[in-house]
Structure formats: C-alpha cells, structure tokens
Design an enzyme around this catalytic site. Structure first.
Site, short mmCIF file in Angstrom:
data_model
loop_
_atom_site.label_atom_id
_atom_site.label_comp_id
_atom_site.label_asym_id
_atom_site.label_seq_id
_atom_site.Cartn_x
_atom_site.Cartn_y
_atom_site.Cartn_z
N PHE A 39 -22.71 -17.05 0.99
CA PHE A 39 -22.90 -17.99 -0.12
C PHE A 39 -23.24 -17.21 -1.38
CE2 PHE A 39 -23.62 -20.21 3.82
CZ PHE A 39 -23.03 -21.45 3.62
N VAL A 77 -27.05 -15.86 2.50
CA VAL A 77 -27.20 -16.24 1.10
C VAL A 77 -27.48 -14.98 0.29
CG1 VAL A 77 -28.55 -17.66 -0.49
CG2 VAL A 77 -28.17 -18.43 1.86
N CYS A 78 -26.74 -14.79 -0.78
CA CYS A 78 -26.94 -13.60 -1.62
C CYS A 78 -28.31 -13.63 -2.29
CB CYS A 78 -25.86 -13.50 -2.69
SG CYS A 78 -26.22 -12.24 -3.92
N VAL A 79 -29.07 -12.58 -2.12
CA VAL A 79 -30.45 -12.56 -2.63
C VAL A 79 -30.50 -12.61 -4.15
CG1 VAL A 79 -30.63 -10.02 -2.50
CG2 VAL A 79 -32.70 -11.40 -2.51
N ALA A 82 -29.46 -16.02 -5.31
CA ALA A 82 -30.45 -16.99 -4.86
C ALA A 82 -31.70 -16.97 -5.73
CB ALA A 82 -30.82 -16.74 -3.40
#
Lengths: 119, 135
Positions: A39, A77-79, A82
C-alpha cells in the site's frame, strides 16, 4: 503464478482497492499465489482501523484483513507514506504491517508479475 | 530526500537477481504527491542493484522541466533529486516524444540529459521490462 500487488489509492474515494481485492480473490481461487500487497501513496489509508463505513456498505479495511488471515497474504504499508498521512501502529488494522519501500521492490523481484492498481 | 524509507533489508537471499524495472511517471510534479513518492521508490530500487529505467510521459514530462519555482505554493522543490539520480547509477531516463511536443517542450527545456523516444519505441522499451510501475 506468483503476483505482487501495488495499491496507490485510498478506499471508497477510488476503486483501486476494490479492484485489487477482487483480483487477489480471483487469483487465489484459481490457485495462484499473492506474494504481497503493498500500500503506497493514499493507498496507506486502506490500513486504518478507524474506518467505519455505513452498515450497508462493504468494509474495505476488514475485508483485506480477512483475506490476509485466511490466505496468509502479506499486507504491507509503506512507512514513509503512512507517517505523512497519520497511519501508525496505534491505528493500524489487524492483518497489516508497516515497513519500508524495499518491500515493494523485493516483491517485484521475486514475483512473476507486479500489478499496479491506481490511476 | 530526507524521508525515512527504512526496511530495505532482504527477507530472503535474492542477491544476484537483477530485474529490469521501469518507472513510468505520468503526473505533473506538483499538485499531487505521485512524482515525489515515485522518486522515493526509484531511489530504493537503486539500493537493490536493479536495472532501473525512468520513463516520463503525459504530464510527467513536466517533472523534468527547468526552472521550477515552488516557494509560492509552499512545496519543497525536488528538482535537484533528478540531477542526483546519476549518483545512484540511475542513468536511463527516457522521455516520450509525443508528450513533450504536445506540451511545447524540447530536450533543452529539461534539467537532465534524457533519451527521447517516440511512442512506438517506448512500447518496445516497456516490452523488454520485467517490472513496470506506473505513477
């Protein structure tokens, strides 16, 4: 076949997440493997457990979590994306994990196909 | 790029696997975050020693336009990052001829050296790729 999936758009606002979900489900039913769903961009908003859609609508966030649980799909999820959008461990929905962009590149390397859902 | 992009460690040994990655940039640099976040993936892919190509098409050609002045809109100007790509061994930059011409631009208007390909040549280039990411 092993698929990597990239989702670039948020839930409800855009069909990307719905289409990706339908794709993953169909692929699994046909005996394919979903290596990872990554994501990115506003796609990270698919991972917040604070989402509360009306009762007569689909719950996109929980639907992903259920798919992950039942078929051992890695939801990442991409940090960086995010953090920009206020998605942190505290509001992360079950089934998702936060990690780096390297996870997307890695999935591209080891999957037979990387499929992007977005504009 | 100063943002955290951690997590580049490999979960399994894939050393030696080199795939052809193409990043297609189709959006204007400001107005949406796609261009900036695309660059972040590009830089990470360099850390994985992959064979990376960057494609600029549609409004994406504006990402390379000289003279971006972003102060008035309160955005960070990330044009310098495109110049820095060479330092990451990312040297294959392609611009679609038709997109550039439709916007009245020439290669001289761009901040980096690129190879200009027409749509048919671009299609051939993409056909050769293992992984195509479109932003």
């Amino acid at each position: 076949m092993k698929f990597g999936i990239l989702i670039n758009e948020g839930p409800y606002n855009h069909q990307a997440s719905d289409s990706a979900y339908q794709f993953c489900k169909a692929a699994i039913e046909k005996g394919h493997e979903i290596d990872r769903v990554f994501f990115y961009h506003d796609g990270v908003n698919n991972a917040t457990k604070l989402t509360e859609p009306p009762q007569d609508d689909r719950n996109i966030v929980q639907r992903w979590g259920k798919l992950a649980e039942e078929h051992n799909v890695d939801l990442v999820v991409c940090v960086a994306a995010a953090l920009r959008r206020g998605i942190v461990e505290e509001n992360l929905a079950p089934g998702f994990r936060i990690s780096g962009l390297g996870q997307l590149v890695e999935s591209g390397i080891r999957s037979d196909r990387l499929v992007t859902f977005g504009d | 790029m100063s943002e955290s992009t951690g997590g580049i460690e490999m979960e399994e040994d894939m050393s030696g696997t080199v795939k052809k990655f193409a990043f297609i940039n189709r959006k204007a640099p400001y107005g949406t975050i796609y261009a900036l976040e695309s660059l972040e993936v590009v830089l990470i892919s360099a850390a994985f020693d992959q064979d990376v190509s960057l494609v600029f098409a549609d409004d994406g050609v504006y990402q390379l336009k000289k003279g971006q002045a972003t102060k008035a809109v309160g955005m960070k100007n990330f044009s310098p990052t495109y110049r820095a790509l060479e330092g990451y061994d990312i040297e294959k930059l392609y611009v679609e001829k038709e997109s550039m011409e439709a916007r009245g631009l020439t290669a001289d208007d761009l901040i980096v050296d690129v190879e200009v390909l027409d749509a048919a040549e671009m299609a051939a280039l993409l056909e050769e790729q293992d992984v195509v990411l479109s932003f």
